[in-house]
Design a protein around this motif. Structure first.
Motif, PDB file in Angstrom:
ATOM      1  N   HIS A   1      46.210  35.986  40.298  1.00 29.28           N
ATOM      2  CA  HIS A   1      45.156  36.749  40.951  1.00 29.28           C
ATOM      3  C   HIS A   1      45.016  38.110  40.275  1.00 29.28           C
ATOM      4  O   HIS A   1      45.858  38.532  39.482  1.00 29.28           O
ATOM      5  CB  HIS A   1      45.454  36.959  42.439  1.00 29.28           C
ATOM      6  CG  HIS A   1      45.475  35.698  43.239  1.00 29.28           C
ATOM      7  ND1 HIS A   1      44.348  34.941  43.472  1.00 29.28           N
ATOM      8  CD2 HIS A   1      46.506  35.061  43.866  1.00 29.28           C
ATOM      9  CE1 HIS A   1      44.672  33.889  44.203  1.00 29.28           C
ATOM     10  NE2 HIS A   1      45.964  33.937  44.456  1.00 29.28           N
TER      11      HIS A   1
ATOM     12  N   GLU B   1      34.032  41.666  38.431  1.00 27.84           N
ATOM     13  CA  GLU B   1      34.853  40.481  38.190  1.00 27.84           C
ATOM     14  C   GLU B   1      35.079  40.207  36.700  1.00 27.84           C
ATOM     15  O   GLU B   1      36.202  39.888  36.282  1.00 27.84           O
ATOM     16  CB  GLU B   1      34.215  39.247  38.849  1.00 27.84           C
ATOM     17  CG  GLU B   1      34.295  39.216  40.357  1.00 27.84           C
ATOM     18  CD  GLU B   1      33.211  40.015  41.045  1.00 27.84           C
ATOM     19  OE1 GLU B   1      33.197  40.083  42.290  1.00 27.84           O
ATOM     20  OE2 GLU B   1      32.339  40.575  40.331  1.00 27.84           O
TER      21      GLU B   1
ATOM     22  N   THR C   1      38.522  42.049  43.911  1.00 29.53           N
ATOM     23  CA  THR C   1      39.649  41.118  43.858  1.00 29.53           C
ATOM     24  C   THR C   1      39.166  39.686  44.005  1.00 29.53           C
ATOM     25  O   THR C   1      38.085  39.443  44.572  1.00 29.53           O
ATOM     26  CB  THR C   1      40.680  41.427  44.965  1.00 29.53           C
ATOM     27  OG1 THR C   1      41.794  40.536  44.846  1.00 29.53           O
ATOM     28  CG2 THR C   1      40.054  41.290  46.346  1.00 29.53           C
ATOM     29  N   ASP C   2      39.945  38.758  43.488  1.00 20.43           N
ATOM     30  CA  ASP C   2      39.644  37.336  43.682  1.00 20.43           C
ATOM     31  C   ASP C   2      40.528  36.737  44.765  1.00 20.43           C
ATOM     32  O   ASP C   2      40.521  35.515  44.970  1.00 20.43           O
ATOM     33  CB  ASP C   2      39.812  36.569  42.367  1.00 20.43           C
ATOM     34  CG  ASP C   2      41.260  36.565  41.864  1.00 20.43           C
ATOM     35  OD1 ASP C   2      42.069  37.366  42.377  1.00 20.43           O
ATOM     36  OD2 ASP C   2      41.571  35.778  40.952  1.00 20.43           O
TER      37      ASP C   2
ATOM     38  N   CYS D   1      37.644  42.440  35.266  1.00 18.31           N
ATOM     39  CA  CYS D   1      38.980  42.021  35.707  1.00 18.31           C
ATOM     40  C   CYS D   1      39.459  40.807  34.915  1.00 18.31           C
ATOM     41  O   CYS D   1      40.622  40.735  34.499  1.00 18.31           O
ATOM     42  CB  CYS D   1      38.959  41.696  37.198  1.00 18.31           C
ATOM     43  SG  CYS D   1      38.717  43.120  38.283  1.00 18.31           S
ATOM     44  N   GLU D   2      38.548  39.856  34.709  1.00 17.86           N
ATOM     45  CA  GLU D   2      38.911  38.654  33.965  1.00 17.86           C
ATOM     46  C   GLU D   2      39.247  38.971  32.510  1.00 17.86           C
ATOM     47  O   GLU D   2      40.180  38.385  31.937  1.00 17.86           O
ATOM     48  CB  GLU D   2      37.764  37.647  34.038  1.00 17.86           C
ATOM     49  CG  GLU D   2      37.549  37.082  35.439  1.00 17.86           C
ATOM     50  CD  GLU D   2      36.216  36.365  35.584  1.00 17.86           C
ATOM     51  OE1 GLU D   2      35.498  36.238  34.561  1.00 17.86           O
ATOM     52  OE2 GLU D   2      35.887  35.951  36.713  1.00 17.86           O
TER      53      GLU D   2
END
Length: 348
Positions: free
Chosen positions: A182, A161, A287-288, A164-165
């Motif tokens: 997203h 995560e 994924t979020d 990704c962020e």
């Protein structure tokens, strides 16, 4: 006595030789070092200037409403901006990694999903785009920010995560502050997994040189990819060729179109095709989004009809070559109307 004089003379000659050698080395190395230093400073100055121009002369998309060329635009609330990343690592993405070892985002796309019209458009972002990213040490301590290749943003995270962020933050900055709704990242294993699950993907080789990777990849040949061919076709680039990562995006675009065609044909026989594909790669993605959200993205793509290459957009800019790496600098002025078209609507 004579022997001592001879030894003394030899020592003096040796010293002179060492001094002469040192002088020659300095004469050669100092100019080269100076030139290298000057060149590096010139590159840094160019990057700083580009960053300054980007921050002062281009439209920023941090607000819901903006004015551009005498018209007012508002962020289209029906259009979701979804960051998709292909990460160059193998194996399930279930565990966090040591910072800087999480892999790089080899493929970077921003999907424009119109939830009201059920359409999908894709903005392709060059991995070598130069932009501000967050840097950390191996323990994850933030060292600051620097202008680096966009692809590295993912590495300075936990491989999940946080990576990704960090990439989303960098991509948002690259796109003028556009808010991303997203993200989804997947490792390279999913290419072959998805490819073979739909019975292979048919492509036409459009460029010379691909046969270096596979004898079947001859320009003009139309073939259905199976097994490891899929990853080879999507990811191969000649590292001795400048801008090979940039030109590879065209090949990836045609593959994506072919893949969606194959998924559509499979869906005619099995209505759960899309759901089964996501179940297959569940451990290989991060994924979020909720399950129903990413399934809707895929179903919108299938139901809107043919996904053509006209639905793809590329971030405009200039590719340059330094002594070490290829670099891509975004043309913010040319990018502005693209972002407006994809994510905003004109206020009447």
């Amino acid at each position: 006595m004579r022997r001592e004089r001879k030894v003394t003379k030899r020592i003096k000659l040796l010293r002179r030789g060492i001094v002469a050698f040192a002088v020659i080395c300095l004469a050669v190395l100092i100019p080269a070092t100076v030139r290298l230093y000057q060149k590096r400073k010139a590159i840094e100055a160019e990057i700083a200037m580009r960053k300054y121009v980007e921050s002062t002369s281009s439209v920023r998309f941090r607000s819901e409403t903006i004015e551009y060329e005498g018209k007012v635009y508002r962020r289209n609330s029906s259009v979701k901006a979804i960051l998709c990343m292909g990460v160059d690592r193998n194996g399930p993405m279930l565990q966090e990694t040591v910072h800087t070892f999480g892999g790089q985002s080899d493929g970077i796309y921003v999907l424009a999903q119109d939830t009201a019209r059920g359409t999908l458009k894709i903005l392709m972002v060059p991995r070598d785009s130069m932009t501000e990213i967050t840097l950390t040490d191996l323990k994850g301590n933030v060292l600051g920010k620097d202008i680096q290749h966009l692809t590295l943003a993912y590495a300075y995270g936990d491989g999940r995560e946080l990576s990704c962020e960090r990439t989303a933050e960098a991509v948002s900055g690259l796109l003028g502050g556009l808010t991303l709704d997203h993200y989804m990242a997947a490792d390279i294993d999913v290419i072959n997994m998805l490819n073979d699950s739909v019975g292979g993907v048919t492509v036409t080789v459009e460029v010379d040189g691909m046969e270096k990777k596979d004898p079947a990849f001859v320009k003009g040949a139309t073939l259905t990819l199976h097994g490891e061919q899929a990853e080879a076709y999507v990811r191969y680039r000649d590292i001795d060729e400048h801008y090979s990562a940039f030109y590879r995006m065209n090949r990836q675009k045609s593959y994506i179109v072919g893949f969606f065609d194959a998924v559509r044909e499979n869906s005619k026989r099995d209505a759960r095709t899309v759901e089964k594909l996501f179940e297959l790669i569940q451990d290989h993605m991060v994924t979020d989004m909720k399950k129903e959200e990413y399934l809707k993205v895929a179903m919108d793509a299938l139901e809107m009809g043919e996904l053509s290459e006209e639905g793809f957009y590329s971030v405009p800019g200039d590719a340059i070559t330094t002594d070490v790496y290829d670099e891509f600098y975004v043309n913010q002025e040319a990018l502005t109307p693209i972002i407006l078209e994809l994510f905003y609507r004109e206020v009447q």
